[in-house]
Design a protein around this motif. Structure first.
Motif, PDB file in Angstrom:
ATOM      1  N   UNK A 307      10.230  -8.099 -29.998  1.00 14.60           N
ATOM      2  CA  UNK A 307       9.705  -8.006 -28.669  1.00 14.60           C
ATOM      3  C   UNK A 307      10.652  -9.169 -27.826  1.00 14.60           C
ATOM      4  N   UNK A 308      10.982  -8.328 -26.682  1.00 16.98           N
ATOM      5  CA  UNK A 308      11.883  -9.382 -25.815  1.00 16.98           C
ATOM      6  C   UNK A 308      11.361  -9.074 -24.434  1.00 16.98           C
ATOM      7  N   UNK A 309      11.889 -10.299 -23.808  1.00 15.14           N
ATOM      8  CA  UNK A 309      11.340 -10.424 -22.253  1.00 15.14           C
ATOM      9  C   UNK A 309      12.690 -11.351 -21.699  1.00 15.14           C
ATOM     10  N   UNK A 310      12.973 -10.870 -20.590  1.00 13.76           N
ATOM     11  CA  UNK A 310      14.170 -11.461 -19.907  1.00 13.76           C
ATOM     12  C   UNK A 310      13.823 -13.249 -19.544  1.00 13.76           C
ATOM     13  N   UNK A 330      18.851  -5.727 -23.685  1.00 14.26           N
ATOM     14  CA  UNK A 330      19.949  -5.274 -23.729  1.00 14.26           C
ATOM     15  C   UNK A 330      20.469  -4.735 -25.093  1.00 14.26           C
ATOM     16  N   UNK A 331      19.491  -4.582 -26.028  1.00 19.81           N
ATOM     17  CA  UNK A 331      19.650  -4.256 -27.259  1.00 19.81           C
ATOM     18  C   UNK A 331      18.665  -3.143 -27.956  1.00 19.81           C
ATOM     19  N   UNK A 332      18.885  -2.454 -28.729  1.00 22.74           N
ATOM     20  CA  UNK A 332      17.963  -1.375 -29.033  1.00 22.74           C
ATOM     21  C   UNK A 332      17.026  -1.738 -29.971  1.00 22.74           C
ATOM     22  N   UNK A 333      17.123  -2.955 -30.762  1.00 23.58           N
ATOM     23  CA  UNK A 333      16.270  -3.477 -31.555  1.00 23.58           C
ATOM     24  C   UNK A 333      15.186  -4.280 -30.842  1.00 23.58           C
ATOM     25  N   UNK A 334      15.388  -4.511 -29.727  1.00 24.63           N
ATOM     26  CA  UNK A 334      14.509  -5.311 -28.699  1.00 24.63           C
ATOM     27  C   UNK A 334      13.854  -4.564 -27.677  1.00 24.63           C
ATOM     28  N   UNK A 335      12.574  -4.710 -27.687  1.00 24.92           N
ATOM     29  CA  UNK A 335      11.912  -3.916 -26.971  1.00 24.92           C
ATOM     30  C   UNK A 335      10.772  -4.664 -26.154  1.00 24.92           C
ATOM     31  N   UNK A 336      10.383  -4.145 -24.792  1.00 23.76           N
ATOM     32  CA  UNK A 336       9.326  -4.982 -24.194  1.00 23.76           C
ATOM     33  C   UNK A 336       8.030  -4.902 -25.076  1.00 23.76           C
ATOM     34  N   UNK A 337       7.224  -6.084 -25.009  1.00 23.87           N
ATOM     35  CA  UNK A 337       5.945  -6.014 -25.524  1.00 23.87           C
ATOM     36  C   UNK A 337       4.773  -5.763 -24.626  1.00 23.87           C
ATOM     37  N   UNK A 338       3.576  -6.085 -25.020  1.00 23.99           N
ATOM     38  CA  UNK A 338       2.460  -6.165 -24.072  1.00 23.99           C
ATOM     39  C   UNK A 338       2.643  -7.086 -23.188  1.00 23.99           C
TER      40      UNK A 338
END
Length: 843
Positions: A307-310, A330-338
């Motif tokens: 999980x990633x957040x700016x 900025x990377x495919x393995x990192x996504x926004x979480x809840x």
């Protein structure tokens, strides 16, 4: 989309230490931290940060170690080593060493963005160490191709033992639940059935949590009920972990725990080289075989995303802040979480016109975001937290500081240790918010006093909450008994028997010892009685060999016989009962074994009791034994000796042969024996002590009732006495009464002499001497074979006393002529010594 890894220079000194629980990762990280001149380590829980802070203080001294969490900031001027929560890690400080624990939480949908930020941006100038599960290894390799990864195997093994009911869980078990009501329900059941438990939840303060863990670690209780916070590195001496549910509420919805989350929780079982077990309990279904295999072998599917957040936020305006928070990774393995709680609070506050009117500059928008990051410790899920944040933001905006009155009002409301557990928990979480605000030095210029006050209030509430939890969910006495049951096999159990025969287990009275068993103390609680029975039984069994040795070494005076109950006593305790044996003077001894189970010990006690019983009988029936021993050497008197022993000193004439009866009455009398018309007896056997002991032996031999017999009375009414067995008991049946045999024989002889020549009046004082009523005399005389004429009242014209009862002269036997039959002998008794004369013929 460009590759994120290209934006970063090659990592130097970056190491990942991966593996399951109980691999020594945290211990290794602390060792590496202290090996550097300075450094910090981030933990996922405030509880862990506090625990390891205390370890660092013990090693480096309080002046050189800092604790930084959301609610606590202890930063000495000379601080060099920092123990922090991941959220509170001071990123502005440059440290030689940096470590992040439980790095796999980068995938947590709620907190993952914080861990990801520390993963990407926190570095030590010399060494950076990442600690976590093996599931994050592919992502680390993707983000940092040059990272050094070390795998650590688990030091002990985990074994699945299936589903067990709550009451059958082994000692040293941790039960994991996922809601406060469920934790309380399980704790209440364990209190009733196992003496109690300790409770560990994330909502507890470190002080309360440590106090509860100490109860478990110090073995005051054998069970621990916890939420899944136990899975985050809390180290305790847990042998078994049982899951009470498979679902948890993650802040948005209920979901099943993933295999690696289960492994994280179950991994708390076993410590060091000690193996552990896991399973399910309560409503949790049994684990599937493939899941069990995954957990036992520590093989889990790798994480695919984190999980990633700016973190490069734009504070130009509220809109730009929201836009920067919503930026894609900025990377495919990192996504926004809840959506995290701070973003939820931001959306709520920006609905307020007052907030919008003040949040117009970069400084105010930044301040608004700082206020939104105040944790929602209460997790109320409503607008309460947002309203508190709004109030603080407006105060900061208008006055540039948090008002003194706000702290005073909150402290006054929360500084109260009264109330139930829920009330204390609510106050404790509320004071944590105050403590968080008090640590913001730029919000309150002179914040040190309020830091101390909030910490003091939290300490007081923590102590009160611990006491409440302990009082409600631990029955200390029952827990002591439970611990005794656990420790008795290892030899650590402490129990004793006082001089008053009280059984005491580790300072608590269980009951009173009676012989080889015990009775429970009436003051024990209902919950404690079941455990007390087991613990007391085991404690008594441990003391029995010593008790048997004491019995064997006791003098004969320590043993007594209760003749009314036919029981044998040792030092006032009933240890055996008497029953019919092979002979009247040889009753059987039946041991009241209680908790005594070893046959060898029983035989040793029985041997000692037989010797004591024989000595007791010889002492109290000494005339009988002396008479038997005196007659035994003479062949012509051995029959008499045998009869005396067989009848315990009182022989009915029916048991005597004609020749023996004649010899004893006329020819060869034996000194000490009274040869009467109805019985041959030793006068000393009718004395109270000998008579009572003799009656017990006779009653046991014939199966008669032992109760209701007065050995010291001259006569007993048949209705009053418990038996009417005649001469065997030392009393002669005489009409409606039983008269003591020596008294009856005395009066029979006296009346015989009085009526030998002529009729005679009833002797004066006979009624009083026999202890009967005058109306009983006719029946008594009739049973004694005396003829009589009843007295009668005088005629009305006569004066004087009434006519007395007259005993008739006994008719003499006419001389025998020829072969004529002899006349009837007036005092003949078909069971008497002269009954044979009826069939005699002169030759």
């Amino acid at each position: 989309m460009f590759a994120f890894a290209r934006l970063k220079p090659p990592e130097r000194g970056l190491t990942a230490l991966l593996g399951p629980t109980n691999t020594g990762k945290t211990w290794f990280a602390l060792e590496r931290l202290m090996a550097h001149p300075d450094g910090m380590i981030g933990f996922p829980l405030r509880l862990l940060a506090r625990e390891n802070y205390e370890k660092l203080v013990a090693a480096k001294g309080v002046a050189h170690v800092a604790l930084v969490t959301g609610e606590e900031k202890i930063i000495p001027r000379q601080a060099r080593w920092f123990s922090c929560t991941v959220e509170a890690m001071p990123r502005e400080r440059r440290m030689s060493f940096v470590a992040i624990d439980e790095i796999q939480l980068c995938a947590d949908p709620e907190r993952g963005h914080v861990f990801t930020d520390r993963l990407l941006n926190c570095r030590g100038t010399t060494e950076t160490l990442l600690l976590g599960a093996d599931t994050i290894r592919p992502i680390l390799k993707t983000l940092f191709p040059e990272i050094k990864i070390e795998m650590r195997p688990r030091l002990s093994s985990l074994s699945h033992i299936g589903h067990l009911s709550l009451t059958k869980l082994p000692p040293r078990s941790a039960i994991v639940a996922f809601s406060v009501p469920e934790v309380y329900a399980i704790a209440d059941l364990l209190r009733r059935r196992r003496g109690g438990c300790a409770i560990v939840m994330g909502q507890l303060s470190p002080q309360t949590r440590n106090a509860q863990v100490a109860l478990f670690q110090n073995r005051e209780v054998d069970y621990l009920v916890a939420t899944d916070a136990i899975g985050m590195g809390l180290n305790m001496d847990v042998d078994h972990v049982a899951l009470a549910a498979r679902q948890k509420f993650d802040g948005a919805h209920f979901r099943n725990l993933s295999p690696h989350e289960l492994a994280q929780i179950f991994g708390r079982a076993g410590r060091g080289l000690k193996d552990g077990t896991f399973g399910t309990t309560e409503s949790a279904p049994s684990l599937a075989p493939d899941l069990v295999q995954q957990i036992e072998n520590h093989h889990f599917a790798p994480l695919k995303h984190i999980v990633w957040r700016n973190d490069a936020l734009d504070f130009t305006s509220i809109a730009s802040l929201k836009h920067s928070l919503a930026r894609l990774s900025p990377h495919g393995v990192m996504r926004r979480g809840r959506e995290a709680s701070d973003v939820t609070t931001l959306h709520a506050l920006t609905q307020s016109p007052s907030v919008l009117s003040w949040a117009t500059t970069r400084v105010q928008v930044r301040r608004l975001w700082e206020v939104c990051q105040i944790p929602d410790f209460n997790r109320l899920g409503d607008m309460s937290h947002a309203r508190i944040c709004e109030q603080l933001f407006l105060s900061l905006s208008k006055e540039g500081r948090v008002p003194h009155d706000w702290f005073a009002k909150q402290i006054k409301r929360l500084d109260n240790i009264e109330g139930d557990i829920d009330a204390l928990m609510h106050r404790l979480t509320a004071i944590r918010l105050c403590a968080y605000v008090a640590t913001k030095r730029d919000w309150y210029p002179h914040n040190e006093p309020w830091e101390k006050v909030t910490r003091a209030v939290e300490t007081a509430l923590s102590d009160a909450l611990h006491d409440k939890l302990r009082a409600k969910y631990i029955d200390r006495i029952a827990a002591t008994f439970s611990r005794h049951l656990r420790d008795s096999s290892s030899g650590r159990a402490l129990s004793s028997i006082t001089a008053g025969r009280n059984l005491v287990i580790e300072g608590h009275q269980v009951g009173q010892l009676h012989g080889f068993g015990f009775t429970l103390d009436a003051n024990l609680t209902h919950e404690a009685r079941h455990l007390a029975q087991k613990a007391g039984r085991r404690a008594v069994m441990r003391h029995l060999p010593t008790r048997v040795q004491e019995i064997e070494n006791s003098e004969d005076a320590a043993f007594l016989i209760n003749v009314s109950a036919a029981t044998l006593h040792w030092r006032g305790e009933i240890i055996a009962r008497l029953a019919r044996g092979s002979a009247l003077l040889k009753p059987e001894i039946r041991l009241i074994s209680g908790e005594l189970e070893e046959q060898i010990l029983k035989e040793r006690i029985l041997s000692r009791l037989k010797r004591s019983l024989h000595a007791h009988l010889r002492h109290h029936l000494a005339p009988l034994y002396h008479m038997v021993e005196a007659l035994a050497p003479f062949p012509e008197k051995r029959a008499l000796a045998h009869l005396l022993e067989e009848h315990a000193g009182i022989i009915p004439t029916s048991a005597l042969s004609h020749g023996l009866a004649t010899a004893l009455r006329r020819d060869q009398p034996v000194k000490g024996l009274v040869a009467g018309t109805r019985a041959l007896f030793l006068r000393d056997m009718l004395r109270p002590k000998a008579a009572s002991l003799r009656y017990m032996l006779v009653a046991l031999h014939h199966g008669w009732d032992l109760q209701g017999w007065d050995y010291q009375r001259v006569s007993v009414r048949r209705a009053e006495g418990a038996v009417a067995q005649g001469v065997e008991v030392g009393f002669l049946p005489s009409g409606t009464v039983l008269i003591r045999i020596d008294i009856a024989e005395k009066w029979i002889a006296r009346l015989t002499r009085a009526t030998r020549v002529k009729d005679a009046a009833l002797p004066v004082g006979m009624v009083e001497a026999l202890g009967v009523k005058s109306s009983d005399i006719p029946a008594i005389l009739k049973s004694w074979r005396f003829a009589f004429r009843n007295g009668h009242a005088l005629a009305p014209d006569h004066y004087g006393p009434p006519s007395p009862l007259i005993l008739r002269r006994r008719r003499a036997m006419k001389p025998l002529r020829g072969r004529a039959r002899p006349q009837h002998i007036e005092d003949g008794d078909p069971t008497g010594p002269f009954a044979a004369l009826r069939h005699w013929r002169k030759t």
